[in-house]
Design a protein around this motif. Sequence first.
Motif, PDB file in Angstrom:
ATOM      1  N   LEU A   1       1.221  -1.117  -0.151  1.00  0.00           N
ATOM      2  CA  LEU A   1       0.006   0.073  -0.161  1.00  0.00           C
ATOM      3  C   LEU A   1       0.981   1.110   0.015  1.00  0.00           C
ATOM      4  N   ILE A   2       0.659   2.251  -0.839  1.00  0.00           N
ATOM      5  CA  ILE A   2       1.249   3.382  -0.721  1.00  0.00           C
ATOM      6  C   ILE A   2       0.336   4.498  -0.705  1.00  0.00           C
ATOM      7  N   PHE A   3       0.170   5.226   0.525  1.00  0.00           N
ATOM      8  CA  PHE A   3      -0.823   6.163   0.644  1.00  0.00           C
ATOM      9  C   PHE A   3      -0.462   7.600   0.433  1.00  0.00           C
ATOM     10  N   LEU A   4      -1.280   8.492  -0.078  1.00  0.00           N
ATOM     11  CA  LEU A   4      -0.752  10.036  -0.159  1.00  0.00           C
ATOM     12  C   LEU A   4      -1.508  10.538   1.039  1.00  0.00           C
ATOM     13  N   ASN A   5      -0.739  11.923   1.130  1.00  0.00           N
ATOM     14  CA  ASN A   5      -1.508  12.661   2.275  1.00  0.00           C
ATOM     15  C   ASN A   5      -2.304  13.904   1.380  1.00  0.00           C
ATOM     16  N   THR A   6      -2.660  14.895   2.321  1.00  0.00           N
ATOM     17  CA  THR A   6      -3.518  15.823   1.719  1.00  0.00           C
ATOM     18  C   THR A   6      -2.950  17.009   1.198  1.00  0.00           C
ATOM     19  N   ALA A   7      -1.646  16.633   0.486  1.00  0.00           N
ATOM     20  CA  ALA A   7      -0.896  17.606  -0.393  1.00  0.00           C
ATOM     21  C   ALA A   7      -1.703  17.512  -1.665  1.00  0.00           C
ATOM     22  N   THR A   8      -2.379  16.320  -1.830  1.00  0.00           N
ATOM     23  CA  THR A   8      -2.778  15.954  -3.401  1.00  0.00           C
ATOM     24  C   THR A   8      -4.108  15.205  -2.852  1.00  0.00           C
ATOM     25  N   ASP A   9      -4.995  15.196  -4.059  1.00  0.00           N
ATOM     26  CA  ASP A   9      -6.228  14.339  -3.755  1.00  0.00           C
ATOM     27  C   ASP A   9      -6.052  12.983  -4.746  1.00  0.00           C
ATOM     28  N   ALA A  10      -4.774  12.845  -5.369  1.00  0.00           N
ATOM     29  CA  ALA A  10      -4.621  12.027  -6.425  1.00  0.00           C
ATOM     30  C   ALA A  10      -4.765  10.389  -5.670  1.00  0.00           C
ATOM     31  N   PRO A  11      -5.249   9.162  -6.279  1.00  0.00           N
ATOM     32  CA  PRO A  11      -5.593   7.913  -5.498  1.00  0.00           C
ATOM     33  C   PRO A  11      -4.328   7.607  -4.924  1.00  0.00           C
ATOM     34  N   HIS A  12      -4.650   6.547  -3.963  1.00  0.00           N
ATOM     35  CA  HIS A  12      -3.560   5.674  -3.251  1.00  0.00           C
ATOM     36  C   HIS A  12      -3.320   4.474  -4.243  1.00  0.00           C
ATOM     37  N   PHE A  13      -2.045   3.939  -4.086  1.00  0.00           N
ATOM     38  CA  PHE A  13      -1.909   2.679  -4.840  1.00  0.00           C
ATOM     39  C   PHE A  13      -1.890   1.466  -3.727  1.00  0.00           C
TER      40      PHE A  13
ATOM     41  N   ALA B   1       2.830 -10.105 -13.259  1.00  0.00           N
ATOM     42  CA  ALA B   1       3.820  -9.187 -12.907  1.00  0.00           C
ATOM     43  C   ALA B   1       4.032  -8.048 -13.668  1.00  0.00           C
ATOM     44  N   THR B   2       3.869  -8.077 -14.811  1.00  0.00           N
ATOM     45  CA  THR B   2       3.831  -7.153 -15.966  1.00  0.00           C
ATOM     46  C   THR B   2       2.759  -6.034 -15.742  1.00  0.00           C
ATOM     47  N   VAL B   3       1.573  -6.442 -15.583  1.00  0.00           N
ATOM     48  CA  VAL B   3       0.516  -5.432 -15.545  1.00  0.00           C
ATOM     49  C   VAL B   3       0.635  -4.730 -14.209  1.00  0.00           C
ATOM     50  N   ALA B   4       1.352  -5.572 -12.961  1.00  0.00           N
ATOM     51  CA  ALA B   4       1.207  -4.612 -11.843  1.00  0.00           C
ATOM     52  C   ALA B   4       2.397  -3.610 -11.802  1.00  0.00           C
ATOM     53  N   LYS B   5       3.345  -4.102 -12.639  1.00  0.00           N
ATOM     54  CA  LYS B   5       4.484  -3.314 -12.681  1.00  0.00           C
ATOM     55  C   LYS B   5       3.986  -1.919 -13.738  1.00  0.00           C
ATOM     56  N   ASP B   6       3.328  -2.223 -14.692  1.00  0.00           N
ATOM     57  CA  ASP B   6       2.664  -1.088 -15.319  1.00  0.00           C
ATOM     58  C   ASP B   6       1.662  -0.019 -14.542  1.00  0.00           C
ATOM     59  N   VAL B   7       0.783  -0.787 -13.790  1.00  0.00           N
ATOM     60  CA  VAL B   7       0.139   0.091 -12.839  1.00  0.00           C
ATOM     61  C   VAL B   7       0.631   1.031 -11.921  1.00  0.00           C
ATOM     62  N   LEU B   8       1.552   0.310 -11.283  1.00  0.00           N
ATOM     63  CA  LEU B   8       2.547   1.146 -10.478  1.00  0.00           C
ATOM     64  C   LEU B   8       3.122   2.248 -10.987  1.00  0.00           C
ATOM     65  N   GLN B   9       3.750   1.899 -12.517  1.00  0.00           N
ATOM     66  CA  GLN B   9       4.428   2.938 -13.048  1.00  0.00           C
ATOM     67  C   GLN B   9       3.271   4.320 -13.332  1.00  0.00           C
ATOM     68  N   ILE B  10       2.132   3.621 -13.653  1.00  0.00           N
ATOM     69  CA  ILE B  10       0.879   4.770 -14.035  1.00  0.00           C
ATOM     70  C   ILE B  10       0.805   5.741 -12.659  1.00  0.00           C
ATOM     71  N   TRP B  11       0.731   5.100 -11.582  1.00  0.00           N
ATOM     72  CA  TRP B  11       0.790   5.816 -10.219  1.00  0.00           C
ATOM     73  C   TRP B  11       1.817   6.799 -10.127  1.00  0.00           C
TER      74      TRP B  11
END
Length: 330
Positions: free
Chosen positions: A149-161, A256-266
């Motif tokens: 899990l990678i969660f962001l704070n309130t500096a942004t409203d972008a989604p978490h991973f 593995a490839t899809v997970a890597k690509d989704v993380l890169q998008i994030w």
Amino acid sequence: MLRSEHYLRLLPATTPAFAAAPAPFSCPLPYRGATRLRLPRTRTPRLRGEPSSTLRASAVPDAVAPLAPEMLQREVARTLADQAVARLGPRLLPSAVPEDVAEFRNGAGNALGSLDVRRGAPRSSIDFMLQSSLHCKVPNGAIDITSILIFLNTATDAPHFLLELIQGSPTSIVVVLDLLPRKDLALHPDYLQKYYENTRLDEQRAKIEELPQACPYRSPSLFVRSACSPTAVLVTIDCGQGGEGALEEIVQGRLATVAKDVLQIWLDSCADSTTEMDDTERDCLLKRDQIVRSKSIEVDLTASLPRMFDPDVSSRIISEIRKAFGVQEP
């Protein structure tokens, strides 16, 4: 660690866990159309530092401490964690997880796990990055759960991973992969377009769902299902009897490839994002984040971990996760 309740609620020793686990598809033929993301064959990775047989949160002597078996899902998670750390770099503080939470097991020796939490550096948009791995033996097999899990704070409203891989048999695995929205998408179509349509996330979802061995996975929690985006990968991949090789091919290949690509998008569209918000907007965002975090602990951890680990061990784990999530004891 948001989706394991489906399996972990089956953990009492008298329950044949895997008989009740989803087995929606049976196709032993391996999928060979995806480009394979080659992963190193190593011992089971710890979440931080070098591999070790010392699992401290137990009365069992270290000399007989069991190791979780090698699993491709953990190699996939480690590769993604390295990818995230390489990009986020100084925006992550060093881990400060106590040793008896970084690695732990129950007194019986049939359940073990590891947890690592790295908080975001000051003035970073990263709130925290959490990695966890759980392995629990049951009468007719084992359950393995790996999460990032990678969660962001309130500096942004972008989604978490979020990535969670739940393996309940040698031939099947539940995959939960999503950029968790932090706004109501129906009320904010520009948010939907920015983070989900423009990034073409739905194409990544389709790459997994088109596998003949895949069928939809639905959490028994309506709240959990409501927290996901419409582009979430929520599937059970079941290769049927004798399909161990087919599952391995999928995990180290297309998954593995899809997970890597989704993380890169994030990483490209969310991790560096900043959002101008007034106090009311920021308060609403914070409230929504807190509800999601509190509910995930309630639905998953407090109901499940005590079934796997001794009370003192599970309480330490939950306490550390509450601290990372910024959620106080009820």
